[in-house]
Design a protein around this motif. Structure first.
Motif, short mmCIF file in Angstrom:
data_model
loop_
_atom_site.label_atom_id
_atom_site.label_comp_id
_atom_site.label_asym_id
_atom_site.label_seq_id
_atom_site.Cartn_x
_atom_site.Cartn_y
_atom_site.Cartn_z
N ALA A 16 13.78 18.01 23.37
CA ALA A 16 13.64 18.64 24.68
C ALA A 16 14.96 19.33 25.04
O ALA A 16 16.04 18.83 24.72
CB ALA A 16 13.28 17.61 25.73
N ASN A 17 14.87 20.49 25.68
CA ASN A 17 16.07 21.21 26.08
C ASN A 17 16.91 20.35 27.01
O ASN A 17 16.41 19.76 27.96
CB ASN A 17 15.71 22.51 26.79
N ASN A 18 18.21 20.27 26.72
CA ASN A 18 19.12 19.53 27.57
C ASN A 18 19.07 20.11 28.99
O ASN A 18 19.11 21.32 29.16
CB ASN A 18 20.54 19.64 27.00
N PRO A 19 18.98 19.30 30.05
CA PRO A 19 19.04 17.83 30.11
C PRO A 19 17.67 17.22 30.37
O PRO A 19 17.57 16.23 31.10
CB PRO A 19 19.94 17.63 31.32
N ASN A 20 16.61 17.79 29.77
CA ASN A 20 15.24 17.40 30.12
C ASN A 20 14.64 16.34 29.21
O ASN A 20 13.42 16.17 29.21
CB ASN A 20 14.35 18.64 30.12
N LYS A 21 15.44 15.64 28.44
CA LYS A 21 14.89 14.56 27.63
C LYS A 21 14.31 13.49 28.56
O LYS A 21 14.95 13.05 29.51
CB LYS A 21 15.96 13.98 26.71
N GLY A 22 13.10 13.09 28.25
CA GLY A 22 12.40 12.14 29.11
C GLY A 22 11.58 12.81 30.20
O GLY A 22 10.78 12.14 30.85
N ILE A 23 11.73 14.12 30.40
CA ILE A 23 10.97 14.84 31.43
C ILE A 23 9.78 15.52 30.78
O ILE A 23 9.93 16.44 29.97
CB ILE A 23 11.84 15.90 32.13
N THR A 24 8.59 15.08 31.10
CA THR A 24 7.38 15.71 30.61
C THR A 24 6.92 16.73 31.64
O THR A 24 6.57 16.38 32.76
CB THR A 24 6.28 14.65 30.40
N PHE A 25 6.92 18.02 31.25
CA PHE A 25 6.62 19.06 32.22
C PHE A 25 5.20 18.92 32.78
O PHE A 25 4.94 19.31 33.91
CB PHE A 25 6.81 20.44 31.58
N ALA A 26 4.28 18.39 31.98
CA ALA A 26 2.92 18.24 32.47
C ALA A 26 2.79 17.12 33.48
O ALA A 26 1.79 17.04 34.19
CB ALA A 26 1.97 17.99 31.29
N SER A 27 3.80 16.26 33.58
CA SER A 27 3.72 15.14 34.53
C SER A 27 5.03 15.00 35.29
O SER A 27 5.46 13.89 35.61
CB SER A 27 3.38 13.84 33.80
N ALA A 28 5.68 16.13 35.57
CA ALA A 28 6.93 16.09 36.33
C ALA A 28 6.66 15.59 37.74
O ALA A 28 5.53 15.64 38.23
CB ALA A 28 7.55 17.49 36.36
N PRO A 29 7.70 15.11 38.44
CA PRO A 29 7.47 14.52 39.76
C PRO A 29 7.01 15.54 40.78
O PRO A 29 7.26 16.73 40.67
CB PRO A 29 8.85 13.94 40.12
N PHE A 30 6.35 15.03 41.81
CA PHE A 30 5.82 15.82 42.91
C PHE A 30 4.88 16.90 42.36
O PHE A 30 4.07 16.65 41.50
CB PHE A 30 6.96 16.43 43.74
N ALA A 31 5.03 18.12 42.88
CA ALA A 31 4.15 19.21 42.45
C ALA A 31 4.82 20.05 41.37
O ALA A 31 4.42 21.18 41.12
CB ALA A 31 3.77 20.09 43.63
N ALA A 32 5.87 19.50 40.73
CA ALA A 32 6.63 20.29 39.77
C ALA A 32 6.03 20.28 38.38
O ALA A 32 6.62 20.82 37.46
CB ALA A 32 8.07 19.77 39.70
N ASN A 33 4.87 19.67 38.21
CA ASN A 33 4.29 19.61 36.88
C ASN A 33 3.79 20.99 36.45
O ASN A 33 3.26 21.77 37.24
CB ASN A 33 3.16 18.58 36.82
#
Length: 563
Positions: free
Chosen positions: A259-276
């Motif tokens: 994942a592009n730094n610093p998004n390791k652990g961040i799943t874009f399909a399930s990002a917090p709030f409405a940011a998915n």
């Protein structure tokens, strides 16, 4: 992932292989029906003999040479802290098996290739999964969490399943699951756009790019024209016979090790709030069920080899199509040609708009300097770019931002010219380096030119990062490959530099051959950059290509037993 989602994935997997098996049965019957056979009635084993069997069993291991950024949610969501120090930890333990079956029936040829990949749960992978689960629990879309091993890394795939035959003396037809390679370069995609690549488990570093390229079910017809010293290739890719996830390039938006730094652990399909931001393979302007086509003329003009090509299909890279309901602000930049058709509560959707690519290639050998020159030029009249440099979480005032991330003001279509110039040369370094034969050296220069560039449009190089696209940009790469002990020890050095946005890479490697079966490759992947982003989902800056790889320096070992 829950039992329901796992069952759904298994049903989709079974349906995919059922579709490929039915296609294979049809093309075998159709092709063999039109091909005269010379099998004697006494040859009862003609279907089982004379098969060529090959393949490999391979183990990948990699260790972090830096401490990757891995930040989970905190008390106020964005106030999480760095999880442990992962420097020198084992980051990948991947086992891959590949089997090839080939048979030449005389006037027809058949090939099957299957590949199975399995990942061991390293401690680093377990932490990536734990952080991904934590972020998904902070308000991600229901059912959108990702199991990295099951959904991203572990894989069973039919890589090739085709029949090829000569319809006439000058017409060849190849039908089925296959790979078609266009262009003069195998590094960055210019004309090599028929297939997408899966960069999630290894990024762009795998030496054999056919291991990363996504095969497709397609019809490939080549008509030789001897009077003109050339051939015409026609491609037809039926969209409904190929899964949407097999079109276009796949990058690690699941929060895995690449994942592009610093998004390791961040799943874009399930990002917090409405940011998915999930993928949408059914968008009306980017529907993966739509067919694709291609034409390429390949010929000779004196000493020059050349080709002229056109391809109509999905854009190689996805773009973020923002949801205007959740991305207010900057109406002056919101000139999106694509309607939003995703989840009304999401920040946007990843789509692959269909585009047209026109290109030419040329190559020639020059005896005087003893080198091969090649070039490749591609023109994309409506290349999609995301718009909006600043993201809403950057602390800007009202009206300055475009929502959750940079690039979420919309999409702009620009006229893009991409070019590559390359020189290949054999260098006699035996006296200097003690090599057993001349060494291979290649240097490539890649350029992008947006012909209708307007700076006020605020194009970004990648949605989610604030690096502003420039009218002209260039990257240079070079590779030196040497050989020792009669090709049993083969060191190489690859380097690259971003001449426009800064940063680069250096990859020293050595591949050792033991007999006919065992190959060992060791390499170090080192990146540098001018700017990187420190925090996930906030603090956006002008991070560009090599800033995405910040913290990803690693040592990799690859052991292969080939048969």
């Amino acid at each position: 992932m829950g039992k329901t989602m796992t069952t759904k994935n298994n049903l989709e997997l079974k349906g995919r292989y059922r579709k490929q098996t039915l296609l294979a049965a049809g093309i075998v019957a159709a092709t063999m029906a039109g091909v005269p056979q010379t099998v004697s009635a006494s040859e009862e084993d003609w279907l089982t003999k004379d098969w060529e069997v090959s393949g490999y069993i391979r183990e990948y291991l990699s260790w972090n040479l830096e401490n990757p950024t891995l930040i989970g949610p905190g008390p106020n969501i964005f106030d999480g802290e760095q999880r442990d120090d992962y420097r020198y930890d084992l980051s990948m333990a991947r086992t891959v098996g590949k089997l090839n079956l080939f048979r030449d029936f005389g006037n027809a040829r058949f090939k099957f290739t299957g590949r199975i990949s399995r990942e061991s749960p390293t401690d680093y992978l377990k932490d990536l999964q734990a952080v991904a689960d934590e972020w998904a629990q902070t308000g991600g879309a229901s059912g959108s969490s990702v199991n990295l091993r099951d959904d991203v890394y572990d894989d069973e795939e039919i890589r090739e399943l085709w029949v090829q035959g000569d319809i006439t003396d000058t017409t060849n037809l190849k039908v089925g699951r296959q790979q078609v390679v266009w262009g003069e370069t195998d590094f960055f995609q210019l004309l090599d756009v028929v297939h997408g690549y899966d960069f999630r488990w290894r990024s762009f570093l795998e030496p054999e790019n056919e291991e990363l390229r996504k095969p497709l079910n397609l019809v490939n017809l080549v008509q030789r024209v001897d009077d003109l010293d050339g051939s015409l290739q026609l491609l037809y890719i039926p969209g409904r016979l190929n899964d949407g996830e097999n079109r276009g390039n796949s990058y690690d938006v699941e929060g895995g090790r690449w994942a592009n730094n610093p998004n390791k652990g961040i799943t874009f399909a399930s990002a917090p709030f409405a940011a998915n931001v999930p993928y949408n393979y059914d968008h009306s302007e980017a529907d993966m069920d739509d067919d694709s086509y291609g034409l390429r003329w390949n010929g000779l003009a004196g000493d020059w080899g050349y080709s002229v090509a056109w391809f109509h299909g999905p854009n190689p890279n996805p773009v973020a199509n923002p949801n205007p309901a959740t991305n207010p602000g900057r109406p002056d930049l919101q000139t999106n040609p694509y309607e939003y058709e995703g989840n009304p509560a999401a920040a946007g959707e990843f789509i692959y708009p269909y585009i047209d690519i026109f290109g030419v290639t040329a190559n020639n050998y020059f005896a005087g300097p003893d080198l091969v020159f090649s070039t490749e030029i591609a023109y994309i009249p409506d290349a999609p770019y995301n718009v909006g440099i600043a993201g809403g979480a950057a602390g800007l005032g009202a009206g300055e931002a475009c929502g959750f991330f940079p690039g979420f003001c919309g999409i702009a279509e620009k006229s893009l010219v991409r070019s590559m110039f390359r020189i290949d040369k054999q260098l006699d370094l035996q006296d200097f380096l003690g090599t057993s034969r001349p060494s291979f050296f290649t240097v490539q220069l890649f350029n992008n030119w947006i012909t209708d560039f307007e700076r006020e449009e605020q194009l970004v190089n990648l949605a989610g990062f604030g690096g502003e696209t420039k009218e002209f940009s260039s990257i240079i790469t070079a590779v030196l490959a040497t050989n020792y002990a009669n090709d049993q020890i083969n060191p190489s050095l690859a380097v690259g530099s971003d001449l426009t946005y800064g940063g680069g890479f250096v990859i020293p490697a050595v591949e050792m051959a033991y007999g006919d079966h065992i190959r060992v490759r060791l390499e170090a992947d080192i990146f540098w950059h001018e700017t990187d982003q420190d925090r996930p989902l906030e603090g956006f800056n002008d991070t560009n290509l090599f800033g995405y790889f910040s913290g990803n320096d690693q040592l990799t070992a690859r052991l292969t037993y080939q048969f």
